[in-house]
Scaffold this active site. Structure first.
Site, PDB file in Angstrom:
ATOM      1  N   CYS A   1      -2.851  -1.228 -10.200  1.00  0.00           N
ATOM      2  CA  CYS A   1      -3.147   0.135  -9.727  1.00  0.00           C
ATOM      3  C   CYS A   1      -4.010   0.873 -10.761  1.00  0.00           C
ATOM      4  O   CYS A   1      -3.619   0.998 -11.923  1.00  0.00           O
ATOM      5  CB  CYS A   1      -1.848   0.895  -9.469  1.00  0.00           C
ATOM      6  SG  CYS A   1      -2.179   2.554  -8.837  1.00  0.00           S
TER       7      CYS A   1
ATOM      8  N   ASN B   1      -7.351 -11.403  -2.834  1.00  0.00           N
ATOM      9  CA  ASN B   1      -7.271 -10.075  -2.198  1.00  0.00           C
ATOM     10  C   ASN B   1      -8.551  -9.301  -2.489  1.00  0.00           C
ATOM     11  O   ASN B   1      -9.099  -9.381  -3.577  1.00  0.00           O
ATOM     12  CB  ASN B   1      -6.038  -9.325  -2.753  1.00  0.00           C
ATOM     13  CG  ASN B   1      -5.979  -7.856  -2.372  1.00  0.00           C
ATOM     14  OD1 ASN B   1      -5.989  -6.977  -3.238  1.00  0.00           O
ATOM     15  ND2 ASN B   1      -5.920  -7.559  -1.088  1.00  0.00           N
TER      16      ASN B   1
ATOM     17  N   MET C   1       0.860  -1.200   0.000  1.00  0.00           N
ATOM     18  CA  MET C   1       0.000   0.000   0.000  1.00  0.00           C
ATOM     19  C   MET C   1       0.888   1.240   0.000  1.00  0.00           C
ATOM     20  O   MET C   1       1.688   1.434   0.922  1.00  0.00           O
ATOM     21  CB  MET C   1      -0.916   0.014   1.223  1.00  0.00           C
ATOM     22  CG  MET C   1      -2.133  -0.876   1.084  1.00  0.00           C
ATOM     23  SD  MET C   1      -3.249  -0.710   2.480  1.00  0.00           S
ATOM     24  CE  MET C   1      -2.432  -1.719   3.696  1.00  0.00           C
TER      25      MET C   1
HETATM   26  C1  FMN Z   1      -3.895   3.549   0.322  1.00  0.00           C
HETATM   27  C2  FMN Z   1      -3.733   2.386  -0.619  1.00  0.00           C
HETATM   28  C3  FMN Z   1      -2.534   2.244  -1.307  1.00  0.00           C
HETATM   29  C4  FMN Z   1      -2.364   1.172  -2.188  1.00  0.00           C
HETATM   30  N1  FMN Z   1      -1.148   0.996  -2.810  1.00  0.00           N
HETATM   31  C5  FMN Z   1      -0.925  -0.111  -3.567  1.00  0.00           C
HETATM   32  C6  FMN Z   1       0.367  -0.400  -4.109  1.00  0.00           C
HETATM   33  O1  FMN Z   1       1.349   0.327  -3.899  1.00  0.00           O
HETATM   34  N2  FMN Z   1       0.479  -1.528  -4.862  1.00  0.00           N
HETATM   35  C7  FMN Z   1      -0.569  -2.370  -5.107  1.00  0.00           C
HETATM   36  O2  FMN Z   1      -0.421  -3.391  -5.788  1.00  0.00           O
HETATM   37  N3  FMN Z   1      -1.790  -2.121  -4.584  1.00  0.00           N
HETATM   38  C8  FMN Z   1      -1.976  -1.032  -3.820  1.00  0.00           C
HETATM   39  N4  FMN Z   1      -3.206  -0.828  -3.245  1.00  0.00           N
HETATM   40  C9  FMN Z   1      -4.281  -1.817  -3.464  1.00  0.00           C
HETATM   41  C10 FMN Z   1      -4.300  -2.837  -2.336  1.00  0.00           C
HETATM   42  O3  FMN Z   1      -3.103  -3.557  -2.221  1.00  0.00           O
HETATM   43  C11 FMN Z   1      -5.465  -3.825  -2.529  1.00  0.00           C
HETATM   44  O4  FMN Z   1      -5.300  -4.517  -3.730  1.00  0.00           O
HETATM   45  C12 FMN Z   1      -6.829  -3.142  -2.516  1.00  0.00           C
HETATM   46  O5  FMN Z   1      -6.906  -2.155  -1.498  1.00  0.00           O
HETATM   47  C13 FMN Z   1      -7.947  -4.161  -2.308  1.00  0.00           C
HETATM   48  O6  FMN Z   1      -7.825  -4.815  -1.088  1.00  0.00           O
HETATM   49  P1  FMN Z   1      -8.735  -4.426   0.210  1.00  0.00           P
HETATM   50  O7  FMN Z   1     -10.158  -4.417  -0.245  1.00  0.00           O
HETATM   51  O8  FMN Z   1      -8.389  -5.517   1.194  1.00  0.00           O
HETATM   52  O9  FMN Z   1      -8.284  -3.080   0.649  1.00  0.00           O
HETATM   53  C14 FMN Z   1      -3.408   0.238  -2.393  1.00  0.00           C
HETATM   54  C15 FMN Z   1      -4.605   0.408  -1.695  1.00  0.00           C
HETATM   55  C16 FMN Z   1      -4.759   1.455  -0.807  1.00  0.00           C
HETATM   56  C17 FMN Z   1      -6.049   1.574  -0.057  1.00  0.00           C
END
Ligand code: FMN
Length: 349
Positions: free
Chosen positions: A100, A199, A17
């Site tokens: 992303c 995920n 993240m």
């Molecule tokens: C603040 C934030 C930053 C994120 N940064 C990345 C990142 O750097 N690389 C990535 O693959 N996904 C990134 N994601 C996506 C998360 O890894 C994840 O795939 C997404 O939030 C869905 O999962 P969740 O519903 O459990 O949050 C980010 C998500 C959030 C909320």
């Protein structure tokens, strides 16, 4: 499932993240026994050019192993070169960001935009594999950018030698509120030979158990569910072993917040950058407890780490003495899912 020598069984993985999974955050996840943690996404070009800001994001200590480094880019040569460089630091896995959806990222052809060009994505994976010096490589992907072509894309990724895939089953065009379609994780899992990590929308240890049962995925990766909640990792293990896992007490939340803040001070110092970083994490730790509406303005107004510590101590005492009215947790949960941090500043509500 196995990633190189790492066996992952009955434990959760921390997702990458941006601006969140820094060293202090990863250390807290490790303390609660996360199976694997990830750096935030890191520019492949920045690595090739050895840019200070990029290299600082890769920095991890041996005690942080097992750890994955995630890269962002779209040119096979550049990505191959960056993987060669990163492999010198011997992370557990090197992951490619193909998920992303942020416009500034996709307009450069990075992240979810890679899913529009599965053949090119295949060439990237091949370049990663050739340059990783035996370190496992993986891809974190969505179902597609504008249309679902997950199976076709995943088969190409698998064919080029990726060691596993993480699937966040949504399109690049969908927002953080849209629910992911977990059945697509089950679908991919049933069609691939390599492991599939699930995920999306895992906010509690109970959710993770549900995802595992419903999709048969090889492991579960947690993102927003771990923010202010490193307990999710230890609770999941307990749930699997014992069938129940108590929620963290106020004392535990307070102690872990203090520990996290100490790690932030070590990483960033007691200056503005340390202070601002600490503020958001403190709010996240206490977001679902009573008194959050008192805590937010007081934390945001603190002008030094000492002031912040005083606010935190006072909040803890008030919580222990049951001085706050009942908070509408469901409302906060909804807002947090929607905007992570910026709901705090949303004057409309
Ligand atoms: C603040 C934030 C930053 C994120 N940064 C990345 C990142 O750097 N690389 C990535 O693959 N996904 C990134 N994601 C996506 C998360 O890894 C994840 O795939 C997404 O939030 C869905 O999962 P969740 O519903 O459990 O949050 C980010 C998500 C959030 C909320």
């Amino acid at each position: 499932m196995k990633i190189g020598k790492l066996e992952i069984k009955d434990r959760l993985i921390l997702a990458p993240m941006a601006e969140i999974t820094d060293k202090p955050f990863r250390q807290m996840a490790r303390k609660h026994n996360a199976a694997l943690t990830f750096t935030q996404m890191i520019s492949a070009r920045g690595v090739v050019r050895s840019e200070f800001r990029t290299m600082r994001k890769i920095a991890f200590s041996k005690s942080e192993l097992p750890i994955g480094v995630q890269i962002l880019g779209c040119e096979p040569d550049c990505i191959g070169e960056s993987v060669k460089e990163i492999s010198k630091y011997k992370p557990t896995v090197i992951d490619l960001n193909a998920g992303c959806p942020v416009k500034n990222v996709t307009k450069l052809g990075f992240g979810a935009a890679l899913l529009d060009k599965p053949q090119k994505l295949g060439k990237i994976v091949s370049a990663m594999k050739k340059n990783s010096n035996g370190i496992p490589v993986s891809v974190k992907m969505r179902l597609g950018n504008r249309k679902n072509n997950a199976l076709e894309t995943a088969k190409i990724i698998e064919g080029e030698g990726a060691d596993f895939i993480t699937l966040h089953p949504k399109l690049g065009t969908q927002s953080s509120e849209d629910k992911p379609d977990w059945t697509q994780i089950a679908e991919l899992k049933s069609k691939l030979r390599i492991p599939v990590i699930g995920n999306g929308f895992v906010f509690t240890a109970e959710d993770a158990i549900k995802m595992r049962e419903e999709t048969n995925c090889d492991a579960v990766m947690v993102s927003r569910g771990a923010i202010g909640n490193p307990f999710i990792f230890s609770r999941f293990e307990q749930l699997v072993k014992n069938g129940n896992a108590p929620l963290p007490t106020v004392d535990e939340i307070y102690a872990n917040t203090l520990e996290h803040v100490e790690k932030i001070k070590i990483e960033y110092g007691r200056n503005l950058s340390g202070l601002h970083n600490a503020k958001k994490h403190i709010i996240w730790y206490f977001k679902y407890l009573n008194g959050i509406n008192w805590l937010i303005p007081n934390v945001l107004n603190a002008r030094s780490c000492d002031e912040l510590a005083e606010v935190l101590e006072k909040h803890f005492e008030k919580l222990k003495n049951d001085e706050y009215p009942q908070t509408d947790v469901e409302e906060i949960k909804r807002k947090f899912k929607d905007r992570i941090l910026f709901w705090l500043l949303d004057k409309k509500d």
